[in-house]
Design a protein around this motif. Sequence first.
Motif, PDB file in Angstrom:
ATOM      1  N   LEU A   1       0.824  -1.205   0.000  1.00 55.33           N
ATOM      2  CA  LEU A   1       0.000   0.000   0.000  1.00 55.33           C
ATOM      3  C   LEU A   1       0.861   1.260   0.000  1.00 55.33           C
ATOM      4  O   LEU A   1       0.568   2.228  -0.718  1.00 55.33           O
ATOM      5  CB  LEU A   1      -0.929   0.001   1.214  1.00 55.33           C
ATOM      6  N   THR A   2       1.912   1.249   0.788  1.00 54.07           N
ATOM      7  CA  THR A   2       2.812   2.409   0.842  1.00 54.07           C
ATOM      8  C   THR A   2       3.477   2.643  -0.505  1.00 54.07           C
ATOM      9  O   THR A   2       3.603   3.791  -0.964  1.00 54.07           O
ATOM     10  CB  THR A   2       3.880   2.197   1.931  1.00 54.07           C
ATOM     11  N   LEU A   3       3.903   1.565  -1.160  1.00 53.24           N
ATOM     12  CA  LEU A   3       4.530   1.687  -2.479  1.00 53.24           C
ATOM     13  C   LEU A   3       3.543   2.242  -3.499  1.00 53.24           C
ATOM     14  O   LEU A   3       3.913   3.098  -4.332  1.00 53.24           O
ATOM     15  CB  LEU A   3       5.043   0.315  -2.926  1.00 53.24           C
ATOM     16  N   LEU A   4       2.305   1.794  -3.454  1.00 44.59           N
ATOM     17  CA  LEU A   4       1.287   2.334  -4.359  1.00 44.59           C
ATOM     18  C   LEU A   4       1.072   3.826  -4.114  1.00 44.59           C
ATOM     19  O   LEU A   4       0.930   4.608  -5.063  1.00 44.59           O
ATOM     20  CB  LEU A   4      -0.031   1.589  -4.165  1.00 44.59           C
ATOM     21  N   SER A   5       1.063   4.212  -2.849  1.00 47.65           N
ATOM     22  CA  SER A   5       0.890   5.625  -2.500  1.00 47.65           C
ATOM     23  C   SER A   5       2.042   6.467  -3.041  1.00 47.65           C
ATOM     24  O   SER A   5       1.828   7.564  -3.589  1.00 47.65           O
ATOM     25  CB  SER A   5       0.785   5.767  -0.984  1.00 47.65           C
ATOM     26  N   GLN A   6       3.252   5.965  -2.918  1.00 47.91           N
ATOM     27  CA  GLN A   6       4.416   6.697  -3.412  1.00 47.91           C
ATOM     28  C   GLN A   6       4.401   6.792  -4.928  1.00 47.91           C
ATOM     29  O   GLN A   6       4.758   7.824  -5.508  1.00 47.91           O
ATOM     30  CB  GLN A   6       5.693   6.014  -2.933  1.00 47.91           C
ATOM     31  N   ARG A   7       3.979   5.711  -5.601  1.00 49.06           N
ATOM     32  CA  ARG A   7       3.944   5.712  -7.065  1.00 49.06           C
ATOM     33  C   ARG A   7       2.863   6.661  -7.586  1.00 49.06           C
ATOM     34  O   ARG A   7       3.055   7.340  -8.596  1.00 49.06           O
ATOM     35  CB  ARG A   7       3.672   4.287  -7.570  1.00 49.06           C
ATOM     36  N   LEU A   8       1.738   6.719  -6.900  1.00 49.37           N
ATOM     37  CA  LEU A   8       0.659   7.613  -7.342  1.00 49.37           C
ATOM     38  C   LEU A   8       1.020   9.071  -7.115  1.00 49.37           C
ATOM     39  O   LEU A   8       0.776   9.915  -7.988  1.00 49.37           O
ATOM     40  CB  LEU A   8      -0.635   7.270  -6.593  1.00 49.37           C
ATOM     41  N   GLY A   9       1.598   9.374  -5.964  1.00 47.74           N
ATOM     42  CA  GLY A   9       1.958  10.757  -5.653  1.00 47.74           C
ATOM     43  C   GLY A   9       0.757  11.675  -5.668  1.00 47.74           C
ATOM     44  O   GLY A   9      -0.299  11.363  -5.108  1.00 47.74           O
ATOM     45  N   SER A  10       0.863  12.770  -6.380  1.00 49.44           N
ATOM     46  CA  SER A  10      -0.236  13.738  -6.468  1.00 49.44           C
ATOM     47  C   SER A  10      -1.024  13.607  -7.763  1.00 49.44           C
ATOM     48  O   SER A  10      -1.862  14.451  -8.070  1.00 49.44           O
ATOM     49  CB  SER A  10       0.326  15.164  -6.366  1.00 49.44           C
ATOM     50  N   GLN A  11      -0.762  12.549  -8.524  1.00 45.32           N
ATOM     51  CA  GLN A  11      -1.446  12.359  -9.798  1.00 45.32           C
ATOM     52  C   GLN A  11      -2.895  11.901  -9.583  1.00 45.32           C
ATOM     53  O   GLN A  11      -3.224  11.306  -8.561  1.00 45.32           O
ATOM     54  CB  GLN A  11      -0.717  11.303 -10.642  1.00 45.32           C
ATOM     55  N   LYS A  12      -3.695  12.152 -10.590  1.00 44.43           N
ATOM     56  CA  LYS A  12      -5.094  11.722 -10.534  1.00 44.43           C
ATOM     57  C   LYS A  12      -5.210  10.230 -10.797  1.00 44.43           C
ATOM     58  O   LYS A  12      -6.030   9.532 -10.194  1.00 44.43           O
ATOM     59  CB  LYS A  12      -5.912  12.511 -11.554  1.00 44.43           C
ATOM     60  N   PHE A  13      -4.385   9.730 -11.751  1.00 45.20           N
ATOM     61  CA  PHE A  13      -4.305   8.312 -12.065  1.00 45.20           C
ATOM     62  C   PHE A  13      -2.846   7.899 -12.090  1.00 45.20           C
ATOM     63  O   PHE A  13      -1.957   8.740 -12.072  1.00 45.20           O
ATOM     64  CB  PHE A  13      -4.980   8.011 -13.412  1.00 45.20           C
ATOM     65  N   PHE A  14      -2.584   6.596 -12.151  1.00 45.73           N
ATOM     66  CA  PHE A  14      -1.203   6.131 -12.023  1.00 45.73           C
ATOM     67  C   PHE A  14      -0.318   6.566 -13.186  1.00 45.73           C
ATOM     68  O   PHE A  14       0.888   6.702 -13.014  1.00 45.73           O
ATOM     69  CB  PHE A  14      -1.174   4.612 -11.857  1.00 45.73           C
ATOM     70  N   PHE A  15      -0.888   6.760 -14.357  1.00 44.03           N
ATOM     71  CA  PHE A  15      -0.122   7.297 -15.479  1.00 44.03           C
ATOM     72  C   PHE A  15      -0.694   8.656 -15.876  1.00 44.03           C
ATOM     73  O   PHE A  15      -0.745   9.019 -17.040  1.00 44.03           O
ATOM     74  CB  PHE A  15      -0.146   6.317 -16.657  1.00 44.03           C
ATOM     75  N   GLY A  16      -1.088   9.412 -14.887  1.00 43.62           N
ATOM     76  CA  GLY A  16      -1.772  10.680 -15.131  1.00 43.62           C
ATOM     77  C   GLY A  16      -0.925  11.739 -15.780  1.00 43.62           C
ATOM     78  O   GLY A  16      -1.433  12.570 -16.534  1.00 43.62           O
ATOM     79  N   ASP A  17       0.379  11.746 -15.520  1.00 43.18           N
ATOM     80  CA  ASP A  17       1.234  12.794 -16.088  1.00 43.18           C
ATOM     81  C   ASP A  17       1.608  12.523 -17.536  1.00 43.18           C
ATOM     82  O   ASP A  17       2.283  13.332 -18.162  1.00 43.18           O
ATOM     83  CB  ASP A  17       2.523  12.915 -15.260  1.00 43.18           C
ATOM     84  N   SER A  18       1.179  11.381 -18.081  1.00 35.78           N
ATOM     85  CA  SER A  18       1.579  11.019 -19.438  1.00 35.78           C
ATOM     86  C   SER A  18       0.665  11.607 -20.504  1.00 35.78           C
ATOM     87  O   SER A  18       0.939  11.504 -21.678  1.00 35.78           O
ATOM     88  CB  SER A  18       1.568   9.485 -19.590  1.00 35.78           C
TER      89      SER A  18
END
Length: 326
Positions: free
Chosen positions: A178-195
Amino acid sequence: MAAPMELFCWAGGWGLPSVDPDCLAVLTYARFTGAPLKVHRVTSPWRSPSGRLPALKTRDEGTISKTQQIITHLRKQKYNADYDLSATQGADTLAFVSLLEEKLLPVLIHTFWVDTKNYVEHTRKWYAETIPFPLNFFLPNCMHKQHLERLQLMWGDSYMEDEEKLEKEVYQDARECLTLLSQRLGSQKFFFGDSFLCPRPASLDAFVFSRLAPLLKAKLPNGKLQQHLKSLQNLCNYCTSILSLYFPWDGGEPPASAPRVAGTDGGEAEEDPHKRRNQLLSVLVGLAAMLGYGFLSGIVSIQRGSTGPAGHQPITLEEEEKEEEE
């Protein structure tokens, strides 16, 4: 016009469109891609054409009952949430989905189905109240046994019997996931949101949401893993955002002013396509249960008739009662 594909999944609860993680994953992926599904939210696997949930009834390939195979079929129909991901992002998707299935999903099964307090006071209670009579008397226990056997195959008996080992190793791995998922998501809306110029959800978002949302929304009496999830605010906001964007009223009854759209344009239908069959099955199971109880309790018994001497007739039940009265 071709008939729409039909999806059979567990009914909704806890503010979610479906309480089952696999059903929720398929529903979410379909919403992300706009796949035209006719959805049947049912309260028993017997109402599915395959006897399992989720199940996708297709025109060409029959009924598909495994989550990944259902999503693969939707991709073949050109409903692909990952069509514009890079090769690196595709590899990340496979890695994170594998992490979810290996580290998080088994602990979620343990949390809902094996942990005694959660199972008795929450999970079994919900299914017993939702599944129609008389299936609600034995189906939740059958599901409990299936999940228990599944975890025994994955973990072995040592983890199931040693609570300290279970807490230190298995639950710790889930918290780290869960912590790793939180770090990967960061402040993005979706996991590949900045792409993307306009952020879009991908298949990874469907899988992550389907695993996190039940844990977040369920009212668990023993919520040790749930508390860790609630401490990760970006994951909580992530789940809430997907619910509000893609399932605005699916956790309960739709508002009166919001019409339900039916048909092939992503419409949904709540009617039971096998209503007559299910009613007959329920009656037959009910009769079998009552007869079984009667035999076991001695209320009903089977006696073999015997031929007595000439002119002597066996005493019937009514005659026997009269003799006792005399």
